[in-house]
Design an enzyme around this catalytic site. Sequence first.
Site, PDB file in Angstrom:
ATOM      1  N   HIS A 108       0.679  -1.249  -0.069  1.00  0.00           N
ATOM      2  CA  HIS A 108      -0.251  -0.260  -0.014  1.00  0.00           C
ATOM      3  C   HIS A 108       1.089   0.824   0.008  1.00  0.00           C
ATOM      4  O   HIS A 108       2.188   0.595   0.536  1.00  0.00           O
ATOM      5  CB  HIS A 108      -0.660   0.111   1.808  1.00  0.00           C
ATOM      6  CG  HIS A 108       0.109   0.098   3.003  1.00  0.00           C
ATOM      7  ND1 HIS A 108      -0.362   1.162   2.637  1.00  0.00           N
ATOM      8  CD2 HIS A 108       0.251  -0.591   3.312  1.00  0.00           C
ATOM      9  CE1 HIS A 108       0.903   1.543   4.130  1.00  0.00           C
ATOM     10  NE2 HIS A 108       1.243  -0.157   4.691  1.00  0.00           N
ATOM     11  N   CYS A 109       0.079   1.793  -0.791  1.00  0.00           N
ATOM     12  CA  CYS A 109       1.385   3.612  -0.759  1.00  0.00           C
ATOM     13  C   CYS A 109       0.035   4.493   0.587  1.00  0.00           C
ATOM     14  O   CYS A 109      -0.679   3.919   1.332  1.00  0.00           O
ATOM     15  CB  CYS A 109       1.723   4.185  -2.275  1.00  0.00           C
ATOM     16  SG  CYS A 109      -0.534   4.843  -2.544  1.00  0.00           S
ATOM     17  N   ALA A 110       0.045   5.968  -0.025  1.00  0.00           N
ATOM     18  CA  ALA A 110      -0.193   6.773   1.086  1.00  0.00           C
ATOM     19  C   ALA A 110      -1.822   6.447   1.640  1.00  0.00           C
ATOM     20  O   ALA A 110      -2.487   6.753   2.107  1.00  0.00           O
ATOM     21  CB  ALA A 110      -0.405   8.091   1.298  1.00  0.00           C
TER      22      ALA A 110
END
Length: 457
Positions: free
Chosen positions: A25-27
Amino acid sequence: MDYKLMAKEILEHIGGAENVANMTHCATRLRLTLKDTSKADDEAVKGINGVINVVNKAGQYQLLIGTEVPKLYDEFENLVKGTSNSNFEEKNTDSSESIISKIFSSVSAIFAPLLPALAGSGILRGLLILCVQLGWISEDSGTYSILFVTSMSVFYFLPVLLAFTSARRFGASPYISALIGAALIHPDFIALIGNAGNGATTEFFGMPVVLMNYNSTVVPIILSIWAFSYLYKFLDKKVPENLKLVIIPLVSLAIMVPLTVIIIGPLGVYSGELVANGVNWLIERSGILTGIIVGGGWSVLVSLGIHWAVNPIMINNISMHGFDYIVPFTFACNFAVMGTTIGVYLKAKNSQLRSFAMTGFITIALSAIIEATLFGLLVKNKKLFLAQIIGGAAGGAYLGLMQVVANSFVFGSVITLPAFVGDNPNNFIQAIIGLLISMMVSAILAYSFTSRDERLA
């Protein structure tokens, strides 16, 4: 929000846990690599409460969630690894995921956990500079020293922090990896360089060692931990269980620290500097063109989820040189998105659309998160997307012409504007002008492109 239920519903509509080859996942996004994307029901996934949009690009099945995505990821990971797919990590080391997709996934997974620390430190650094210029804090005071150390520590200790996050991505021990990173910035190691700087030499059992100052560096430690992950997995399989506690860390440190300082580290430093210098050279030679391309095209990269590949260059520039030319262009994009929401809000009569536009404006102004507005409004309306691109390009061109720089790695919002505060007060003024150009151009175009009976699709 029930993230466990949300994760369960997502799994049901993407083909189950056995269809998940990789996940990170990212932000704002849950990023999945699916073995068979045809098993995923996009419309059903979009209909799940909490899922803003679905994008299947760059070899990844991306679910836009928002800033709460880490909570969903934890529940999702538990479900995937708690099923018959429990050997998830081992099974998928030979995944069919493309090389480009693996690079994007790795960059995202390595840097995403550090973004709050980088953003917070960057804002604090900008505010400290502003306080000094206003005469509120003296550079000779203890207050300044404490706040300076607080704001800059994340950059100085990047090798340690990146070692930890890289280990989690590549499947090595995070704690041994952190020790490898710490060894590179130990005072006694740095002392070997003396006054000679990068390029000084010493020896290790008769082998020549080219010394580098690794504090604030990005590339060397990532390459080192990537290499270490193979050694770690080999040792984990071959060393008897009752000897792992001692043998694995002993052999790992004894091999990886010398290997890093002799081979991997210098290659990483020079390759990282080469890429960063190349980008900076292009900006200095043609700031206007670069501003148009990055300022106008950044939203396209964000929509594809591949903007993460550029973040390490910006972080490297900030940590090595104290400033960066690319960050201002990303601001131009974000302010252009804000401008389109203004144009839509002023023109449209539909209360739902106006409310969505205003929410998007406030969200970007405070948090710099543009994905919700990008996918919920711009991607669905090509004219509005074009308005934003033109606005970002116009503002980016001005920022490039005036060679505006950011003194911290932050995301473009109103509260992160202190990133432009520096020794040159004109830099902040030109930054504000450039960002206003982005906002005004996109607002005017969005107002022109929006019909009064426009509705939220």
